[in-house]
Design a protein around this motif. Structure first.
Motif, mmCIF file in Angstrom:
data_model
loop_
_atom_site.group_PDB
_atom_site.id
_atom_site.type_symbol
_atom_site.label_atom_id
_atom_site.label_comp_id
_atom_site.label_asym_id
_atom_site.label_seq_id
_atom_site.Cartn_x
_atom_site.Cartn_y
_atom_site.Cartn_z
ATOM 1 N N VAL A 134 0.829 -1.150 0.000
ATOM 2 C CA VAL A 134 -0.014 0.060 -0.073
ATOM 3 C C VAL A 134 1.046 1.319 -0.105
ATOM 4 C CG1 VAL A 134 -1.623 1.427 1.258
ATOM 5 C CG2 VAL A 134 -1.774 -1.117 1.181
ATOM 6 N N SER A 135 0.478 2.114 -0.841
ATOM 7 C CA SER A 135 1.368 3.518 -1.032
ATOM 8 C C SER A 135 0.537 4.579 -0.769
ATOM 9 C CB SER A 135 2.109 3.497 -2.158
ATOM 10 O OG SER A 135 1.363 3.705 -3.401
ATOM 11 N N TYR A 136 0.844 5.811 -0.213
ATOM 12 C CA TYR A 136 0.105 6.856 -0.084
ATOM 13 C C TYR A 136 0.487 7.863 -0.846
ATOM 14 C CZ TYR A 136 -1.588 4.144 3.970
ATOM 15 O OH TYR A 136 -2.022 3.070 4.680
ATOM 16 N N LEU A 137 -0.587 8.236 -1.853
ATOM 17 C CA LEU A 137 -0.216 9.569 -2.575
ATOM 18 C C LEU A 137 -0.202 10.816 -2.187
ATOM 19 C CD1 LEU A 137 -1.077 6.889 -4.456
ATOM 20 C CD2 LEU A 137 -1.395 8.849 -6.177
ATOM 21 N N ALA A 138 -1.367 10.864 -1.079
ATOM 22 C CA ALA A 138 -1.503 12.165 -0.398
ATOM 23 C C ALA A 138 -2.444 11.744 0.957
ATOM 24 C CB ALA A 138 -2.354 13.078 -1.145
ATOM 25 N N LYS A 139 -2.023 12.413 2.031
ATOM 26 C CA LYS A 139 -2.761 12.324 3.358
ATOM 27 C C LYS A 139 -2.891 13.828 3.893
ATOM 28 C CE LYS A 139 -1.333 10.773 7.707
ATOM 29 N NZ LYS A 139 -0.331 10.141 8.425
ATOM 30 N N THR A 140 -4.144 13.887 4.674
ATOM 31 C CA THR A 140 -4.502 14.944 5.366
ATOM 32 C C THR A 140 -5.098 14.754 6.799
ATOM 33 O OG1 THR A 140 -5.237 17.301 5.188
ATOM 34 C CG2 THR A 140 -6.863 15.644 4.420
ATOM 35 N N GLU A 141 -4.950 15.402 7.591
ATOM 36 C CA GLU A 141 -5.809 15.230 8.984
ATOM 37 C C GLU A 141 -6.266 16.526 9.346
ATOM 38 O OE1 GLU A 141 -3.449 13.561 12.107
ATOM 39 O OE2 GLU A 141 -2.041 12.793 10.527
ATOM 40 N N ARG A 142 -7.696 16.607 10.090
ATOM 41 C CA ARG A 142 -8.260 17.753 10.394
ATOM 42 C C ARG A 142 -9.082 17.593 11.389
ATOM 43 N NH1 ARG A 142 -11.238 21.726 6.404
ATOM 44 N NH2 ARG A 142 -11.324 23.495 7.775
ATOM 45 N N GLU A 143 -9.369 18.630 12.233
ATOM 46 C CA GLU A 143 -10.422 18.528 13.441
ATOM 47 C C GLU A 143 -11.579 19.127 12.674
ATOM 48 O OE1 GLU A 143 -9.881 17.326 16.483
ATOM 49 O OE2 GLU A 143 -7.913 16.732 15.598
ATOM 50 N N ILE A 144 -12.580 18.278 12.949
ATOM 51 C CA ILE A 144 -13.835 18.561 12.381
ATOM 52 C C ILE A 144 -15.181 18.705 13.284
ATOM 53 C CG2 ILE A 144 -13.045 17.370 9.925
ATOM 54 C CD1 ILE A 144 -15.290 14.979 10.864
ATOM 55 N N ARG A 145 -16.242 18.789 12.811
ATOM 56 C CA ARG A 145 -17.412 18.792 13.805
ATOM 57 C C ARG A 145 -18.425 17.975 13.059
ATOM 58 N NH1 ARG A 145 -18.237 20.744 18.064
ATOM 59 N NH2 ARG A 145 -20.136 21.232 18.876
ATOM 60 N N LEU A 146 -18.916 16.914 13.756
ATOM 61 C CA LEU A 146 -20.116 15.909 13.048
ATOM 62 C C LEU A 146 -21.418 16.796 13.630
ATOM 63 C CD1 LEU A 146 -18.713 12.612 14.222
ATOM 64 C CD2 LEU A 146 -18.729 13.692 12.029
ATOM 65 N N GLU A 147 -22.508 16.854 12.728
ATOM 66 C CA GLU A 147 -23.617 17.541 12.872
ATOM 67 C C GLU A 147 -24.674 16.284 12.769
ATOM 68 O OE1 GLU A 147 -23.619 20.878 10.462
ATOM 69 O OE2 GLU A 147 -22.500 22.162 12.157
ATOM 70 N N GLU A 148 -25.831 16.519 13.298
ATOM 71 C CA GLU A 148 -26.889 15.743 13.100
ATOM 72 C C GLU A 148 -27.610 16.211 11.791
ATOM 73 O OE1 GLU A 148 -29.080 13.735 16.568
ATOM 74 O OE2 GLU A 148 -29.014 16.116 16.727
ATOM 75 N N LYS A 149 -27.703 15.564 10.667
ATOM 76 C CA LYS A 149 -28.339 15.700 9.503
ATOM 77 C C LYS A 149 -30.065 14.891 9.460
ATOM 78 C CE LYS A 149 -28.466 16.876 5.042
ATOM 79 N NZ LYS A 149 -28.008 18.062 4.298
ATOM 80 N N HIS A 150 -31.049 15.883 9.485
ATOM 81 C CA HIS A 150 -32.377 15.204 9.549
ATOM 82 C C HIS A 150 -32.856 15.460 8.015
ATOM 83 C CE1 HIS A 150 -32.551 14.949 13.782
ATOM 84 N NE2 HIS A 150 -32.012 16.319 13.879
ATOM 85 N N ARG A 151 -33.536 14.374 7.477
ATOM 86 C CA ARG A 151 -34.115 14.190 6.042
ATOM 87 C C ARG A 151 -35.211 14.970 6.065
ATOM 88 N NH1 ARG A 151 -32.603 8.734 2.990
ATOM 89 N NH2 ARG A 151 -30.867 8.262 4.464
#
Length: 151
Positions: A134-151
């Motif tokens: 397995v080789s990695y061409l690109a990688k990123t890490e980030r702090e995110i926020r998970l939000e509830e998504k209602h249909r």
């Protein structure tokens, strides 16, 4: 006044570099392999988590490049939860593309709030003796926020 050989070589190389810069067509730039993650992800009513982002990979990239995501969330009650998902095949044509990846939350507990996301453009290939590489061409890490998504 006599110039040293070294100074003359540096001057010639600088002139060549400047000529190369000024002869490049406007808007043309070499794009490498890149991947990003948006700062918000969704947890849906039906029990799935979805992340979004963009990627670019070069036409010369190996075949079978995929997008892989790892989502990590620390909660007081549950400890640390890690979820790996993805697998969408990337189109490597040098253009920027949108991506999204979803996973069911059947076996893990994630909740709205802060999380950490890692996204990778990866390629897997078989080598002699059926060893998977397995080789990695690109990688990123980030702090995110998970939000509830209602249909």
């Amino acid at each position: 006044m006599r110039a040293s050989t070294r100074r003359l070589a540096v001057t010639v190389l600088s002139a060549l570099a400047a000529a190369t810069v000024f002869t490049t067509p406007a808007g043309a730039r070499a794009k490498g392999d890149e991947i990003s993650v948006q700062k918000f992800g969704h947890i849906s009513d039906d029990g799935h988590v979805t992340l979004f982002g963009t990627y670019t990979c070069r036409p010369s990239s190996p075949r079978g490049v995929q997008i892989q995501v790892t989502l990590t969330q620390d909660t007081d009650a549950q400890g640390t939860t890690r979820l790996g998902f993805g697998g969408e095949e990337a189109v490597c044509d040098g253009q920027e593309h949108d991506w999204s990846a979803s996973a069911p939350l059947d076996l893990v507990h994630l909740q709205p709030g802060a999380a950490s996301a890692e996204a990778k453009l990866q390629s897997a290939s078989l080598h002699s003796g059926f060893a998977l590489r397995v080789s990695y061409l690109a990688k990123t890490e980030r702090e995110i926020r998970l939000e509830e998504k209602h249909r």
